[in-house]
Scaffold this motif. Structure first.
Motif, short mmCIF file in Angstrom:
data_model
loop_
_atom_site.label_atom_id
_atom_site.label_comp_id
_atom_site.label_asym_id
_atom_site.label_seq_id
_atom_site.Cartn_x
_atom_site.Cartn_y
_atom_site.Cartn_z
N LEU A 26 40.52 125.19 -1.15
CA LEU A 26 41.74 125.99 -1.04
C LEU A 26 42.66 125.35 -0.01
O LEU A 26 42.20 124.75 0.95
CB LEU A 26 41.42 127.42 -0.59
CG LEU A 26 40.40 128.21 -1.41
CD1 LEU A 26 40.11 129.54 -0.72
CD2 LEU A 26 40.91 128.44 -2.82
N ASN A 30 43.73 129.87 1.50
CA ASN A 30 44.43 130.87 0.70
C ASN A 30 43.91 130.83 -0.74
O ASN A 30 44.10 129.85 -1.45
CB ASN A 30 45.94 130.57 0.73
CG ASN A 30 46.77 131.61 0.04
OD1 ASN A 30 46.30 132.33 -0.84
ND2 ASN A 30 48.02 131.71 0.42
N SER A 31 43.29 131.93 -1.19
CA SER A 31 42.72 131.97 -2.54
C SER A 31 43.78 131.94 -3.63
O SER A 31 43.46 131.73 -4.80
CB SER A 31 41.83 133.21 -2.71
OG SER A 31 42.59 134.39 -2.54
N ASP A 32 45.05 132.11 -3.25
CA ASP A 32 46.14 131.95 -4.21
C ASP A 32 46.55 130.49 -4.37
O ASP A 32 47.45 130.19 -5.16
CB ASP A 32 47.38 132.75 -3.76
CG ASP A 32 47.16 134.25 -3.84
OD1 ASP A 32 46.33 134.69 -4.68
OD2 ASP A 32 47.79 134.98 -3.06
N MET A 33 45.92 129.60 -3.61
CA MET A 33 46.24 128.17 -3.67
C MET A 33 44.98 127.34 -3.92
O MET A 33 44.57 126.52 -3.10
CB MET A 33 46.93 127.73 -2.38
CG MET A 33 48.25 128.40 -2.15
SD MET A 33 49.04 127.70 -0.70
CE MET A 33 50.52 128.69 -0.66
N VAL A 63 50.93 123.77 -6.80
CA VAL A 63 50.15 123.74 -5.55
C VAL A 63 49.55 122.36 -5.34
O VAL A 63 49.64 121.79 -4.26
CB VAL A 63 49.04 124.82 -5.56
CG1 VAL A 63 48.10 124.64 -4.38
CG2 VAL A 63 49.64 126.21 -5.56
#
Length: 166
Positions: A26, A30-33, A63
């Motif tokens: 990550l 960040n688990s969104d990235m 990303v």
């Protein structure tokens, strides 16, 4: 009251984690990235004489491209890993508390803007055969402009991400 706490990760602390844990790569934890995952084969983890190492096959996503460019330019130079402790011991020596990490559960690794440990590193290396970040030369041409860029663009096409935490 202790003035200083020292943390030591012992050789073998990652052994079980490398065999069993489903680890994500990550950006900035960040688990969104997401950048990769060991169970998907896009993240490889190993341990050498210096510590935990990881290598990510960066994907052709916003990303992935952004992180790749930031690492390549030197804007992002640190690495980090998220873990919890399965086994530890404590010692006291010369006014310091020493936390010895004997076994760790590993959750994620990756490049970070502000590493907790300055000795960690993140870098780019050539991995053209596995590269997914700069596969499209035409796309790379759009990202770069100006005189003398054609050769640099070609070099960028043979760059991949090797992210190491040492």
């Amino acid at each position: 009251m202790t003035d200083r706490i020292v943390e030591r990760i012992y050789p073998g602390a990652f052994t079980k984690a490398l065999e069993n844990d489903d680890v994500r790569a990550l950006f900035n934890h960040n688990s969104d990235m997401p950048l990769g995952r060991n169970k998907a084969g896009t993240l490889r983890l190993s341990v050498d004489d210096y510590g935990l190492r990881y290598e990510i096959d960066m994907q052709d996503t916003q990303v992935g491209r952004d992180v790749g460019f930031s690492v390549n330019r030197g804007d992002v130079t640190g690495s980090s890993f998220a873990f919890d402790v399965a086994e530890e011991t404590w010692k006291r020596s010369e006014g310091m508390d020493i936390r010895e990490l004997r076994e760790l559960n590993l959750y994620d690794v990756g490049p970070v803007t502000y590493p907790a440990y300055e000795a960690t590193t993140t870098s780019i290396r050539s991995v053209a055969e596995r590269l997914e970040v700069w596969l499209c030369y035409e796309r790379a041409e759009k990202w770069f402009s100006g005189k003398g860029q054609r050769e640099r663009n070609r070099k960028m096409l043979t760059k991949g991400i090797r992210l190491n935490t040492v």
